[in-house]
Design a protein around this motif. Structure first.
Motif, mmCIF file in Angstrom:
data_model
loop_
_atom_site.group_PDB
_atom_site.id
_atom_site.type_symbol
_atom_site.label_atom_id
_atom_site.label_comp_id
_atom_site.label_asym_id
_atom_site.label_seq_id
_atom_site.Cartn_x
_atom_site.Cartn_y
_atom_site.Cartn_z
ATOM 1 N N ASN A 181 45.766 31.193 34.595
ATOM 2 C CA ASN A 181 45.739 29.739 34.460
ATOM 3 C C ASN A 181 46.895 29.062 35.193
ATOM 4 O OD1 ASN A 181 43.524 29.201 32.263
ATOM 5 N ND2 ASN A 181 44.702 30.930 31.517
ATOM 6 N N LEU A 182 47.899 29.830 35.596
ATOM 7 C CA LEU A 182 49.062 29.271 36.271
ATOM 8 C C LEU A 182 48.986 29.407 37.788
ATOM 9 C CD1 LEU A 182 51.729 30.724 33.830
ATOM 10 C CD2 LEU A 182 51.320 28.290 34.188
ATOM 11 N N MET A 183 47.962 30.083 38.292
ATOM 12 C CA MET A 183 47.871 30.350 39.713
ATOM 13 C C MET A 183 47.087 29.264 40.444
ATOM 14 S SD MET A 183 49.636 33.051 39.986
ATOM 15 C CE MET A 183 49.321 33.497 41.696
ATOM 16 N N PRO A 184 47.374 29.073 41.741
ATOM 17 C CA PRO A 184 46.534 28.180 42.548
ATOM 18 C C PRO A 184 45.158 28.798 42.754
ATOM 19 C CG PRO A 184 48.118 29.323 43.932
ATOM 20 C CD PRO A 184 48.483 29.656 42.519
ATOM 21 N N GLU A 185 44.288 28.082 43.445
ATOM 22 C CA GLU A 185 42.918 28.559 43.620
ATOM 23 C C GLU A 185 42.863 29.873 44.393
ATOM 24 O OE1 GLU A 185 40.413 25.555 45.231
ATOM 25 O OE2 GLU A 185 40.853 24.112 43.634
ATOM 26 N N MET A 189 48.074 39.218 45.806
ATOM 27 C CA MET A 189 48.376 40.093 44.687
ATOM 28 C C MET A 189 49.876 40.082 44.391
ATOM 29 S SD MET A 189 46.904 41.935 42.411
ATOM 30 C CE MET A 189 45.268 42.037 43.154
ATOM 31 N N ASN A 190 50.687 39.978 45.437
ATOM 32 C CA ASN A 190 52.131 39.922 45.237
ATOM 33 C C ASN A 190 52.533 38.663 44.469
ATOM 34 O OD1 ASN A 190 54.943 40.899 45.873
ATOM 35 N ND2 ASN A 190 55.021 38.900 46.860
ATOM 36 N N GLU A 191 51.884 37.550 44.774
ATOM 37 C CA GLU A 191 52.189 36.312 44.051
ATOM 38 C C GLU A 191 51.834 36.442 42.572
ATOM 39 O OE1 GLU A 191 51.674 33.090 47.716
ATOM 40 O OE2 GLU A 191 49.924 33.698 46.536
ATOM 41 N N MET A 192 50.720 37.098 42.291
ATOM 42 C CA MET A 192 50.349 37.324 40.897
ATOM 43 C C MET A 192 51.359 38.233 40.204
ATOM 44 S SD MET A 192 48.366 36.961 38.286
ATOM 45 C CE MET A 192 46.779 36.295 38.749
ATOM 46 N N GLN A 193 51.812 39.279 40.904
ATOM 47 C CA GLN A 193 52.784 40.184 40.310
ATOM 48 C C GLN A 193 54.108 39.480 40.043
ATOM 49 O OE1 GLN A 193 53.122 44.071 42.059
ATOM 50 N NE2 GLN A 193 55.139 44.453 41.175
ATOM 51 N N LEU A 219 38.308 39.177 39.995
ATOM 52 C CA LEU A 219 38.731 38.587 41.258
ATOM 53 C C LEU A 219 37.780 38.952 42.385
ATOM 54 C CD1 LEU A 219 42.585 39.300 41.181
ATOM 55 C CD2 LEU A 219 41.347 37.328 40.282
ATOM 56 N N GLU A 220 37.755 38.079 43.384
ATOM 57 C CA GLU A 220 37.066 38.406 44.626
ATOM 58 C C GLU A 220 38.024 38.171 45.786
ATOM 59 O OE1 GLU A 220 33.636 35.935 44.740
ATOM 60 O OE2 GLU A 220 34.722 34.120 45.306
ATOM 61 N N ARG A 221 37.947 39.054 46.780
ATOM 62 C CA ARG A 221 38.817 38.946 47.938
ATOM 63 C C ARG A 221 38.178 37.985 48.927
ATOM 64 N NH1 ARG A 221 40.442 44.644 50.211
ATOM 65 N NH2 ARG A 221 38.523 44.427 51.431
ATOM 66 N N TYR A 235 45.875 40.319 51.588
ATOM 67 C CA TYR A 235 44.618 39.707 51.210
ATOM 68 C C TYR A 235 44.860 38.544 50.253
ATOM 69 C CZ TYR A 235 41.989 43.569 53.266
ATOM 70 O OH TYR A 235 41.450 44.460 54.140
ATOM 71 N N LEU A 236 43.987 37.547 50.333
ATOM 72 C CA LEU A 236 43.964 36.470 49.354
ATOM 73 C C LEU A 236 42.866 36.761 48.337
ATOM 74 C CD1 LEU A 236 44.314 33.246 51.535
ATOM 75 C CD2 LEU A 236 45.933 34.074 49.812
ATOM 76 N N TYR A 237 43.119 36.352 47.092
ATOM 77 C CA TYR A 237 42.154 36.519 46.011
ATOM 78 C C TYR A 237 41.904 35.181 45.347
ATOM 79 C CZ TYR A 237 43.021 41.532 46.472
ATOM 80 O OH TYR A 237 43.127 42.815 46.961
ATOM 81 N N ARG A 238 40.757 35.107 44.681
ATOM 82 C CA ARG A 238 40.459 33.983 43.816
ATOM 83 C C ARG A 238 39.592 34.496 42.667
ATOM 84 N NH1 ARG A 238 36.443 31.013 48.158
ATOM 85 N NH2 ARG A 238 34.687 32.446 47.987
ATOM 86 N N PHE A 239 39.411 33.676 41.682
ATOM 87 C CA PHE A 239 38.586 34.093 40.562
ATOM 88 C C PHE A 239 37.124 34.088 40.965
ATOM 89 C CE2 PHE A 239 42.299 32.021 38.615
ATOM 90 C CZ PHE A 239 42.870 33.169 38.091
#
Length: 241
Positions: A181-185, A189-193, A219-221, A235-239
């Motif tokens: 809920n705190l992440m951008p769209e 993976m590093n940003e999430m970590q 997640l989807e890449r 890689y970028l991810y999103r929900f």
């Protein structure tokens, strides 16, 4: 909700509000690798506090909490969690409120409803920092983000409320996947970590963390993040929709 049931905070009796009950909201955002909290500064007092409010007589408690957060962030449909009720007698200190009421020119005596004892229901909200425009109103000089390491002295027990909210967030982080809920769209993976490490205040092993998050199948890449350098872009991810 009828107009008769809506409260007016300046009314000495607090008519239209549930007596003795308040809401305090710990609004968390994540930015520049820091967990931040939204705070208010009352007009001409240098008194800082969490966003808060009261419950109208014909209003659901959760609806009141959503209204409090919306009034300060302009956001709807955000994650809200009720985490604790603060009812210690020691929190009943009318001195800060007297200072605030004097600064805004609100007539009062010791019997004014705002100077009585309140039990406060604590909520924490998780928002995308980039989507929030902090919104003060006429009784605040400021509404701004503060990193948890730079929180000013707060009125009453608001520092304890933040501490309890952070404890609850940490305990629920895995069970409820709250970090998302705190992440951008879109995010790496590093940003999430980094977010997880910031909330938990500890380092995590990268391979194990990545396996855990990808194993949730949420997640989807989407694409590689262009860095402009020679190194392989992450890689970028999103929900997943």
């Amino acid at each position: 909700m009828s107009q008769q049931s809506r409260g007016n905070e300046s009314n000495p009796t607090g008519k239209g509000y549930l007596p003795g009950l308040a809401i305090d909201a710990v609004i968390f955002g994540f930015h520049d690798q820091q967990l931040k909290v939204l705070l208010m500064e009352y007009t001409q007092t240098k008194i800082y506090a969490l966003p808060g409010g009261f419950i109208h007589e014909e209003e659901d408690l959760n609806s009141a909490a959503q209204r409090v957060v919306f009034d300060r962030t302009g956001l709807q449909n955000i994650y809200l969690e009720q985490f604790y009720v603060f009812g210690d007698y020691s929190r009943a200190d009318p001195a800060p409120m007297k200072t605030i009421m004097k600064a805004i020119g609100l007539p009062h005596d010791d019997g004014h409803w705002l100077l009585q004892r309140f039990v406060s229901v604590g909520y924490y909200a998780l928002v995308d920092f980039t989507k929030v425009t902090p919104l003060p109103d006429k009784i605040f000089d400021g509404c701004a983000w503060y990193s948890l390491s730079d929180v000013p002295k707060l009125m009453q027990d608001h520092e304890l409320i933040i501490k309890k909210a952070l404890e609850s967030l940490r305990n629920d982080l895995d069970n409820k996947l709250l970090a998302f809920n705190l992440m951008p769209e879109e995010f790496t993976m590093n940003e999430m970590q980094v977010l997880y490490e910031t909330i938990l205040d500890k380092k995590l092993l990268r391979p194990a963390f990545q396996r855990k998050i990808l194993g949730l199948n949420l997640l989807e890449r989407v694409a590689k993040k262009w860095t402009g350098g020679a190194h392989k872009a992450p890689y970028l991810y999103r929900f997943a929709k």
